[in-house]
Design an enzyme around this catalytic site. Structure first.
Site: not given
Lengths: 367, 394
Positions: A93, A162
């Site tokens: 990322e 998450h």
């Protein structure tokens, strides 16, 4: 579940879309032919149209190409636009977000997908220090026309790492724009607006909404359709209490409004659509009308979106309030896995009850 | 050693021309002379996964004199910035580049303004090399309107997009993926240009460097990562920070070249070579062996982690400006007096720029709220005093 809303649409009355847009209300005659579109389709079509219209737009992220998108949002785009414009990235990322921002510096228009915004934390330095602040630090020389998009907030049973909601985090940063759609119309209009916008936009979707269908008018389906950034939508008009929400919670708020209506309480539900800039004027105008405010969100309560809305209303409309402002947010704990605990950690169905012990106040239960 | 070899070999050719050239000094300035000259770099290049370019560098008297003038300007500018900082006219951070001038100058000589450069916070000289003016530098350092970022950036945030300079970045290592992104965009737009992403030996250990390098190699991006190895990441010597301080080899499958960063001609040759390579074969790493005389920033005396002897040793043996001066004198391209005159001119230019920058006003208070967005939609924004200081974003 959605039966109540669907019936209303079929009857051609009470449709929130029709109420707000006079143009669309003329189309109410065609309501039997109104198309249903899933949010996933809406996002896909928006990406497709914007990539088709502007060759500088490209998509990059994990699994956006050959996998057809982790949540199938970018389905078919690789086949249509080729590997130069739909780029599968390695699981890095920080690296690929920095590359996206650098490409935006040069003048391209990247759409960077995070598989979920939880992973954006690995790249947050680029979102904030490299993207958000550049136009200001360079006094206008380096603009960053980039969109960071992906699912945000809680899904179902995915656990603490998450399920984090980043709306409040990104919306606190000057230089960013933060949008969060609810319906398919929102998804299409806001994503198109985000891609066309010359500033960095954080586009917070919701995984559980991807499979939801909403009615879309011909206007919404048109490729030039675009929603304004910074404008909230009044999904349901009311006169007794203002409820502000964004993303999935809008749906819950509408359901709650139905339940309240039976109790004789008319709730006005505002779909924020834009977290930054926040549509303070719509919110305040609504509170000045209803005299009561409840903010609802899925994310953590401290320093949340609701906290900002409450502060804004107190600053601008204090004299109009008949009761203290109220916040409903996720539980102040990392998201648990067990189904019963998870249910307790996120606002589920809201039930507004009139509490006679507090004169003129509404008390909320979450179950 | 190399120099004496050079002067003896070239004196044969220049001896005949000597009286002619001397008389030309008054009528035709040597600085426009473009007769080619070939000069050897101080040391050969060391390569990793590629063929090293030749040590013999093509140059001209004009180029050498421009190297001298530009490096002298950069040196003078950085020393003046030091004084301004001590006089409290420059605030916050001030990271000086003196000692490293050859990297900025050599790079410019090897590329065009259509290529892009992005660097970290030690960016004053890189900005100047890209076409920035002394006035813009000093005004920005002092936070004035005429600064390159109109006073809103400061020392670490100089930009000049119209000549391919993308800043000026404060977060160590962030500029590397950004630079690879610039290269991506150049390839996407089919511009046939390259990006040089500069970073220090401290940033060379950053994870995002390897993430970006991996993607650049996978996608064949025309990105050149340039490690300006001045051997100290702030106060930490390279051998204390990196298990392998052979930064030009750290790319593994990515070719690398180690270059004497104090030799402007070697830098020029390496950058030319790297550009050709990157356009055909994808990314490359250049390690510039260089040195900074100042500490990390103005708050660092620079002597707690290295000896003064080391600093003065490098100044004596390897100073980039002295190297060019010796070359110019050895090849009779100018006299000592002419070079001293150039230095005097440069000093005056710098002093004039500072005087002018001091007169530049501070930005208008309304500038607090400009450029937050390109398109502000008339959104209301507040200052610290939410009642009085507010504005609508255009």
């Amino acid at each position: 579940m959605w039966g109540i809303i669907r019936q209303k649409v079929a009857a051609g009355g009470g449709s929130p879309v029709a109420r707000i847009r006079p143009v669309v209300s003329n189309l109410r005659n065609y309501s039997s032919a109104v198309k249903q579109m899933m949010v996933r389709e809406a996002l896909n079509s928006a990406l497709d149209e914007e990539m088709s219209a502007d060759p500088k737009v490209f998509l990059m992220g994990e699994e956006v190409g050959e996998y057809q998108g982790a949540y199938k949002i970018s389905k078919g785009l690789l086949e249509k636009y080729g590997p130069e414009r739909v780029l599968d990235t390695p699981i890095t990322e920080a690296g690929f977000t920095g590359i996206g921002v650098g490409a935006a510096y040069y003048g391209l228009k990247p759409v960077v997908e995070f598989m979920t915004f939880n992973f954006s934390m690995q790249a947050i330095d680029h979102i904030i220090n490299s993207a958000a602040k550049s136009n200001y630090m360079s006094s206008g020389q380096i603009s960053v026309p980039i969109v960071f998009r992906g699912p945000n907030g809680a899904a179902a049973g995915v656990g603490a790492q998450h399920s984090h909601c980043y709306a409040a985090w990104y919306a606190s940063v000057p230089g960013l724009k933060v949008l969060s759609p609810y319906s398919s119309e929102d998804a299409r209009g806001l994503l198109k607006a985000a891609i066309r916008d010359p500033d960095p936009v954080v586009f917070l979707e919701n995984e559980l909404l991807y499979g939801e269908s909403f009615p879309v008018s011909a206007e919404v389906l048109d490729s030039s359709f675009c929603l304004p950034i910074g404008k909230a939508k009044i999904e349901r008009e009311g006169k007794d209490v203002t409820i502000t929400a964004f993303s999935k919670i809008v749906g819950l708020s509408l359901k709650a409004a139905e339940i309240l209506a039976k109790e004789g309480i008319s709730a006005e539900v505002i779909n924020l659509r834009s977290i930054r800039p926040l549509d303070r004027s719509t919110i305040n105008a609504s509170v000045r009308k209803t005299n009561r405010l409840v903010t609802v969100e899925e994310g953590f309560p401290q320093h949340g979106v609701g906290a900002e809305i409450c502060a804004s209303v107190i600053e601008e409309s204090f004299g109009y309030l008949d009761a203290p402002v109220e916040r409903i947010a996720g539980a102040d704990v990392p998201m648990p896995y067990a189904a019963n605990l998870e249910r307790m950690a996120v606002p589920q169905v809201l039930c507004f009850l009139y509490d006679s012990s507090i004169d003129g106040c509404y008390k909320f239960l979450v179950y | 050693m190399a120099l004496s070899k050079l002067s003896s070999s070239s004196s044969l050719s220049t001896n005949i021309l000597k009286p002619l050239t001397n008389s030309f000094f008054l009528h035709r300035p040597i600085s426009t002379d473009t007769t080619p000259l070939t000069i050897e770099t101080s040391v050969p290049f060391t390569s990793h996964q590629c063929e090293a370019p030749s040590r013999s560098v093509e140059t001209t008297p004009k180029e050498l004199l421009s190297f001298f003038r530009q490096m002298a300007t950069m040196r003078r500018m950085e020393i003046a910035a030091d004084s301004l900082y001590k006089a409290k006219l420059v605030r916050g951070f001030c990271h000086l580049y003196d000692g490293q001038e050859a990297v900025a100058i050599g790079m410019e000589a090897g590329i065009t303004k259509k290529d892009s450069i992005i660097t970290a916070y030690r960016d004053h000289c890189t900005f100047l090399g890209r076409g920035g003016t002394l006035l813009e530098v000093f005004s920005e350092l002092m936070g004035r309107k005429d600064g390159c970022s109109h006073g809103k950036g400061g020392s670490m945030h100089f930009y000049k997009k119209d000549s391919g300079f993308y800043g000026g970045h404060g977060i160590v290592g962030a500029q590397i993926p950004l630079g690879c992104g610039l290269a991506f965009a150049q390839k996407y737009s089919k511009d046939e240009t390259v990006t040089f992403a500069l970073y220090g030996d401290g940033a060379a250990n950053q994870g995002q460097l390897f993430e970006a390098l991996n993607i650049a190699a996978l996608w064949d991006l025309p990105a050149i990562l340039v490690c300006e190895n001045n051997h100290y990441g702030m106060g930490t010597a390279e051998w204390r920070a990196a298990k392998s301080p052979s930064y030009y080899k750290r790319g593994d499958y990515v070719p690398g070249l180690k270059v004497d960063g104090m030799d402007a001609l070697a830098v020029k040759q390496a950058c030319k070579f790297a550009k050709e390579h990157a356009l055909k074969n994808g990314p490359m790493i250049l390690e510039m062996d260089t040195y900074r005389y100042h500490g990390h920033s103005m708050s660092d005396p620079g002597s707690t982690y290295r000896t003064r002897d080391e600093i003065s040793g490098v100044r004596q043996e390897r100073d980039p400006i002295e190297r060019i001066r010796k070359l110019i004198l050895a090849h009779d391209l100018a006299t000592e007096k002419e070079l001293k005159d150039i230095e005097k001119e440069v000093r005056k230019e710098v002093d004039d720029a500072i005087a002018k920058a001091k007169e530049s006003p501070m930005p208008e208070p309304s500038e607090l709220f400009t450029n937050v967005y390109v398109k502000g939609y008339g959104v209301e924004v507040f200052g610290a005093d939410r009642k009085e200081v507010r504005s609508a974003l255009p």
